[in-house]
Structure formats: structure tokens, C-alpha cells
Design a protein around this motif. Structure first.
Motif, short mmCIF file in Angstrom:
data_model
loop_
_atom_site.label_atom_id
_atom_site.label_comp_id
_atom_site.label_asym_id
_atom_site.label_seq_id
_atom_site.Cartn_x
_atom_site.Cartn_y
_atom_site.Cartn_z
N ILE A 192 0.85 -1.20 0.00
CA ILE A 192 0.00 0.00 0.00
C ILE A 192 0.88 1.25 0.00
CG2 ILE A 192 -1.67 1.35 1.34
CD1 ILE A 192 -2.71 -1.41 2.42
N ASP A 193 1.85 1.28 0.90
CA ASP A 193 2.70 2.47 1.01
C ASP A 193 3.49 2.74 -0.26
OD1 ASP A 193 1.87 3.23 3.49
OD2 ASP A 193 3.43 2.13 4.58
N LYS A 195 0.33 3.85 -2.94
CA LYS A 195 -0.89 4.63 -2.65
C LYS A 195 -0.85 6.05 -3.22
CE LYS A 195 0.52 6.19 1.97
NZ LYS A 195 0.24 6.14 3.41
N GLN A 196 0.28 6.74 -3.08
CA GLN A 196 0.26 8.14 -3.50
C GLN A 196 0.25 8.28 -5.02
OE1 GLN A 196 -0.33 10.34 -1.04
NE2 GLN A 196 -0.75 11.79 -2.69
N PHE A 211 -3.26 7.47 -5.98
CA PHE A 211 -4.16 8.56 -5.58
C PHE A 211 -3.99 9.76 -6.53
CE2 PHE A 211 -5.12 12.32 -2.90
CZ PHE A 211 -6.46 12.07 -2.71
N TRP A 261 -7.16 11.05 -8.37
CA TRP A 261 -7.60 12.41 -8.03
C TRP A 261 -7.65 13.29 -9.28
CZ3 TRP A 261 -5.15 17.30 -8.02
CH2 TRP A 261 -5.89 18.30 -7.38
N HIS A 295 -11.37 14.85 -3.58
CA HIS A 295 -10.52 14.13 -2.63
C HIS A 295 -11.22 12.91 -2.04
CE1 HIS A 295 -7.98 13.25 0.80
NE2 HIS A 295 -7.08 14.13 0.36
N GLU A 343 -10.11 9.06 -2.72
CA GLU A 343 -9.63 8.21 -1.62
C GLU A 343 -10.46 6.92 -1.53
OE1 GLU A 343 -8.22 10.41 1.70
OE2 GLU A 343 -8.58 8.79 3.11
N CYS A 362 -9.40 4.61 -4.35
CA CYS A 362 -8.11 3.97 -4.05
C CYS A 362 -8.30 2.84 -3.04
CB CYS A 362 -7.13 5.00 -3.48
SG CYS A 362 -6.53 6.14 -4.71
N GLN A 363 -9.08 3.13 -2.03
CA GLN A 363 -9.32 2.11 -1.00
C GLN A 363 -10.01 0.89 -1.62
OE1 GLN A 363 -10.71 3.64 2.81
NE2 GLN A 363 -12.25 2.04 2.84
N PHE A 369 -7.49 -1.10 -3.75
CA PHE A 369 -6.59 -1.92 -2.94
C PHE A 369 -7.33 -3.14 -2.38
CE2 PHE A 369 -3.57 1.71 -2.58
CZ PHE A 369 -2.39 1.01 -2.82
N LEU A 370 -8.53 -2.92 -1.88
CA LEU A 370 -9.27 -4.03 -1.28
C LEU A 370 -9.63 -5.08 -2.33
CD1 LEU A 370 -11.63 -2.24 1.28
CD2 LEU A 370 -9.67 -3.69 1.77
N PHE A 387 -6.36 -6.96 -3.07
CA PHE A 387 -6.02 -7.93 -2.02
C PHE A 387 -7.04 -9.07 -1.98
CE2 PHE A 387 -3.68 -4.29 0.14
CZ PHE A 387 -2.44 -4.76 -0.26
N GLY A 388 -8.29 -8.73 -2.26
CA GLY A 388 -9.33 -9.77 -2.24
C GLY A 388 -9.14 -10.80 -3.34
N THR A 405 -1.28 17.42 -6.38
CA THR A 405 -2.07 16.33 -5.82
C THR A 405 -2.09 16.40 -4.30
OG1 THR A 405 -1.24 14.98 -7.62
CG2 THR A 405 -2.39 13.83 -5.83
N PRO A 406 -3.25 16.41 -3.71
CA PRO A 406 -3.27 16.41 -2.24
C PRO A 406 -2.81 15.07 -1.69
CG PRO A 406 -5.49 16.24 -3.10
CD PRO A 406 -4.59 16.41 -4.28
N LEU A 465 -2.93 11.74 0.74
CA LEU A 465 -3.94 10.87 1.36
C LEU A 465 -3.94 11.08 2.87
CD1 LEU A 465 -3.27 7.59 -0.60
CD2 LEU A 465 -5.52 8.61 -0.31
N PHE A 480 -4.87 6.21 6.15
CA PHE A 480 -5.29 5.45 4.97
C PHE A 480 -4.73 4.02 5.00
CE2 PHE A 480 -4.65 3.99 0.61
CZ PHE A 480 -5.92 4.16 0.08
N THR A 481 -3.43 3.91 5.20
CA THR A 481 -2.79 2.58 5.13
C THR A 481 -3.34 1.66 6.22
OG1 THR A 481 -0.79 3.57 4.24
CG2 THR A 481 -0.59 1.36 5.15
N ARG A 499 -6.06 1.82 7.95
CA ARG A 499 -7.47 1.51 7.76
C ARG A 499 -7.64 0.39 6.72
NH1 ARG A 499 -9.55 6.67 6.39
NH2 ARG A 499 -9.53 6.08 4.21
N LEU A 500 -6.84 0.52 5.66
CA LEU A 500 -6.91 -0.48 4.58
C LEU A 500 -6.43 -1.85 5.05
CD1 LEU A 500 -5.67 0.89 1.16
CD2 LEU A 500 -7.54 -0.67 1.58
N ALA A 559 -8.55 -5.20 5.00
CA ALA A 559 -8.10 -6.33 4.18
C ALA A 559 -7.87 -7.58 5.02
CB ALA A 559 -6.82 -5.97 3.42
N LYS A 567 -11.14 -9.79 6.56
CA LYS A 567 -11.92 -10.73 5.73
C LYS A 567 -11.93 -12.17 6.24
CE LYS A 567 -12.23 -8.37 1.37
NZ LYS A 567 -11.74 -8.28 0.01
N ARG A 606 -15.30 -14.75 7.30
CA ARG A 606 -15.76 -15.91 6.52
C ARG A 606 -16.52 -16.94 7.35
NH1 ARG A 606 -10.35 -16.00 3.34
NH2 ARG A 606 -10.82 -14.44 1.80
#
Lengths: 210, 240
Positions: A37-38, A41-42, A45, A49, A55, A59, A62-63, A66-67, A70-71, B56-57, B59, B63-64, B66-67, B71, B74, B78
Motif C-alpha cells: 500500500i505504502d 498509494k500516493q 491517488f 484524483w 478528494h 480516496e 483507491c481504497q 486496494f481491497l 487484495f481480495g 495532488t493532495p 492521502l 489510509f494505510t 485503515r486499509l 483487508a 476478511k 468468513r
């Protein structure tokens, strides 16, 4: 001036490190997921964006990307870069979101998004006119169709080749080249009159070109 | 090289795929033509601005984390989903009752009204119910899932005893049969999963609905009033 590096955080992962992290992420390794992710991510994003200019939406996309990644990480094809896969998912989600927005509100009102974002400090251009031209450039980019805009952003901002962009957009390479050609033609058409109106346009172009 | 030819080569130049004599010719034209030079510079600058702009703003900080949290949540979810699926599939009696209910409900809603039967519409199941024996079969089938239900047994006996009379009766008589069967089946559906015995008593044999849309409800209401247990038997059937 390396603005991108300071804004986009972690350095890109090398191929073997990336594959190692993907393998660990398949086993739900939180540290590996965090590293992936790190690392992305930017950049992701920045792309999303620029597609949305919102914003919160960016966001969320992006979330979501990623999910989803990973899923479905068991189906990740190691022949591709993780970033390519991630951008492909994000692009799909972005298109769906744009379609939904369009379905709800008719045409997109880009000015709404532009005005809602705070203007960060300008680093590239030195003069007011150069700033103005820069704004016009972004406004023009936002008026491109989503595939054209994505192509331009991936090509210039993400420094991707046509082949990689074709993978992300899930279109043939020739279509990507066509998007790029049409995008440039549109940008030229939109930007030329604005530049004509500016005094000292040569100097402005020189300043913007660095 | 003219301006049109020059502009056709912009893409190749910007993608750095222009080479050889064409590149030389292209360069020469740019030196001579201010308009092409200006347009090309504009495209180069546009690409440069897109590539290097830092607007670009960032994040949000969380963020990381939370993700990662989402993830890795899950696998914990199940088993919950699996256990929920088990709960849904486990009670065979409930499933059988559900099928029975859907079958009856489908009969009520999917079949169009018989144009030949232009009289008062009593129940939607009227066309499907051919004989009291069929109804009896349904009740007996339900009894398989709850063989100790005295009320069901009593309903079965009632249907059995009246079947010959009602099947040959008038249309009103047929609707009466359906009032009975609808009620009886709703009761058994309500009583089987919970195991609760219905206290509903049998309706008066003369209770015939003549109204159009409200006939079923009226018939049910009459039965409920007669039983002194109104509402308790009808709700589970609706929920199912």
C-alpha cells in the motif's frame, strides 16, 4: 526540482521485492500489505484524483482498488507489475464512478470539484500568468474524455509506456496511441487561444518548461 | 515540409520516435515556422506540467492502517458467513414449509384470473384447487414435518370428512373450501417451525365471501375472530 518524489512517498519496489510481498499478502500478511500500500498509494491517488478532482471520491476509489486487489490477489499474474494490476482495477472503479455520477447529474460539473479543493503552494511557475496557464492546462485535461484523460495522466504523470497503458485501459495499443493523439489535438485546440491572449507567451512557455 | 506534415509528426516527435532524415526535416521546419514551433512548445509544456505538477493532495494519514485492517478482517468474517449459511440451510422442516408457502403464494399471484369465471373472486388459488383431496395431501405432507401437531391432524380430519361434499358443491361452496384450505395451510406454516399449536377453530361451514379483493382477508378475519387468537397464526406465514 523533483516534486514528484517529495509528493509520492516511497520509492518504487523492485520486481523481486514486489513478488515477495505479493506472496506474503496472499497469506494475509499485514506487514506485506502495508508495504504494498505504502509503495503505491500516493501514485495511485494522484492518478485517481486527477481523474475525479474530488478528494473524498479519489480516496474511496483507491481504497476500493486496494481491497479488490487484495481480495483477488490469488489471481494476480506475476507477469505484470503489481502497479499495473492496481491501476487497472482503479481505472475500472473510476470509470464506474464517473458513469454513476454522470447518470445522476447529467454532465459532470468539473468547476464544482476544482473550487472545492484548496490550492496548494505553486512550485513550478514563477509568474502569475504562468500560474494561469497551468490552471488552464489542467482545466483542459479535465475536459478530455475519461479514456483520453487516463491515457494522458498515465503517459505523462506516471511515465508509463503505451503497452502498459493498454493493459490498464484494457484496450489495444493502437487505441492508446489514438487516445494520446486526440488528447494532444484537443489540448492544442483548447490551449492555443488562451495562450494567444497572454502577453509574453514565449516567456511563459519557457518558465513552465523549466 | 509544410505545416500540416509537420503537425502530423508532433506525436512521433513527442514520443521520441522520430529519427533520421524526417527528424532533420521536422527540425528545419520548426526553425522556420513560428506557428508550428509555438504549438509544439505548448504541447511539450503541457506534458511537462502534467508530469511535474505537485498539486495532488496527500492521502489521509490513517489510509494505510485503515486499509490493512479492512483487508485482514476478511478471513475473520468468513466463518460468520459460513455459519449463517448453515443456519439458513439446517432446519429441513422450515425449508419444506417455505417451499410449501412459496408454492401456494405463487399460485395466488402468478395465475391470471379465469375469464370464464366472471363471478365474485374469492381466492386466487381457486383455479388451482381441483379437489379437497389435493388440499388434504398438502396438510398431510405438512404433518410429516410435525406429526404431533394435534391441530393439523384435526384439520386433516375435517378436510377428509368434507371433501366429497365440497368438491361437488357450487362455486360458493368451492370458495368456502378454499377459505378453509388457505386458513388451514397458513396455520400449519405458522405452527410447524415454532412448534406452537394453533388454537384456531374451524370456521362455520356457511362462511362464504362475496367480496372481490377483500374476500380473503375477511375470511381470515372471520376465522381469527372465531378462534380468539387473531394475528398469531398469520404473522409467521407472512414473514416466511
Amino acid at each position: 526540482m523533483d516534486v514528484k518524489k517529495s509528493q509520492e512517498g516511497s520509492a518504487p519496489l523492485d520486481r523481486s521485492e514486489e513478488l515477495r510481498l505479493v506472496q506474503k499478502a496472499k497469506r494475509q500478511d499485514a506487514a506485506a500489505m502495508r508495504a504494498l500500500i505504502d509503495a503505491h498509494k500516493q501514485r495511485l491517488f494522484a492518478f485517481v484524483w486527477r481523474m475525479h478532482r474530488n478528494h473524498h471520491d479519489a480516496e474511496e476509489i483507491c481504497q476500493d482498488a486496494f481491497l479488490k486487489a487484495f481480495g483477488a490477489i490469488d489471481s494476480f499474474n506475476p507477469d505484470y507489475r503489481f502497479s499495473t494490476w492496481l491501476f487497472t482495477i482503479a481505472y475500472r472503479v473510476t470509470l464506474n464512478t464517473l458513469r454513476k455520477k454522470r447518470a445522476v447529474s447529467g454532465e459532470m460539473d468539473w468547476t464544482r470539484y476544482a473550487s472545492s479543493e484548496p490550492e496548494p503552494e505553486h512550485e513550478l511557475a514563477a509568474t502569475e500568468e504562468a500560474n494561469r496557464l497551468k490552471e488552464i492546462i489542467w482545466d483542459s485535461v479535465e475536459q478530455l474524455t475519461p479514456p483520453q484523460r487516463a491515457t494522458v495522466l498515465l503517459f505523462y504523470k506516471q511515465q508509463m509506456g503505451c503497452q502498459e497503458i493498454a493493459t490498464i485501459l484494457e484496450t489495444p495499443v493502437a487505441t492508446v496511441k489514438s487516445h494520446l493523439h486526440r488528447a494532444r489535438a484537443k489540448l492544442k485546440e483548447m490551449l492555443s487561444p488562451a495562450l494567444e491572449e497572454m502577453s509574453g507567451s514565449h516567456r511563459i512557455l519557457g518558465e513552465l518548461a523549466g | 515540409m509544410n505545416c500540416e506534415q509537420s503537425q502530423n509528426l508532433f506525436d512521433a516527435y513527442l514520443d521520441k520516435s522520430l529519427s533520421g532524415s524526417l527528424a532533420t526535416e521536422f527540425g528545419a521546419h520548426q526553425l522556420a515556422c513560428g506557428r508550428c514551433r509555438r504549438e509544439l512548445a505548448l504541447l511539450e509544456v503541457t506534458g511537462h506540467v502534467i508530469a511535474t505538477d505537485s498539486e495532488t493532495p496527500l492521502l489521509s494519514d490513517e489510509f494505510t492502517e485503515r486499509l490493512v485492517e479492512c483487508a485482514t478482517e476478511k478471513p475473520a468474517r468468513r466463518p460468520l458467513r459460513f455459519s449463517r449459511a448453515l443456519w439458513v440451510g439446517l432446519p429441513a422442516a422450515m425449508a419444506a414449509c417455505l417451499i410449501l408457502f412459496v408454492w401456494l403464494n405463487g399460485d395466488e399471484t402468478s395465475e391470471p384470473a379465469d375469464p370464464a369465471n366472471d363471478g365474485p373472486r374469492v381466492l386466487g388459488v381457486q383455479d388451482e384447487v381441483k379437489s379437497s383431496e389435493e388440499l388434504l395431501e398438502h396438510v398431510l405432507e405438512a404433518l410429516k414435518f410435525d406429526p404431533n401437531n394435534a391441530d393439523l391432524k384435526r384439520k386433516a380430519d375435517l378436510l377428509r370428512s368434507r371433501s366429497n361434499k365440497i368438491i361437488n358443491d357450487t362455486r360458493d361452496g368451492a370458495s368456502l373450501l378454499q377459505d378453509y384450505s388457505e386458513d388451514a395451510i397458513k396455520e400449519l406454516i405458522g405452527s410447524v417451525p415454532t412448534g406452537a399449536n394453533s388454537n384456531a377453530t374451524d370456521t362455520d361451514g356457511g362462511a362464504v365471501s362475496e367480496s372481490h379483493s377483500g374476500s380473503q382477508n375477511e375470511a381470515m378475519q372471520r376465522q381469527d375472530n372465531g378462534s380468539g387468537d387473531s394475528g398469531t397464526d398469520e404473522r409467521p406465514a407472512e414473514e416466511l
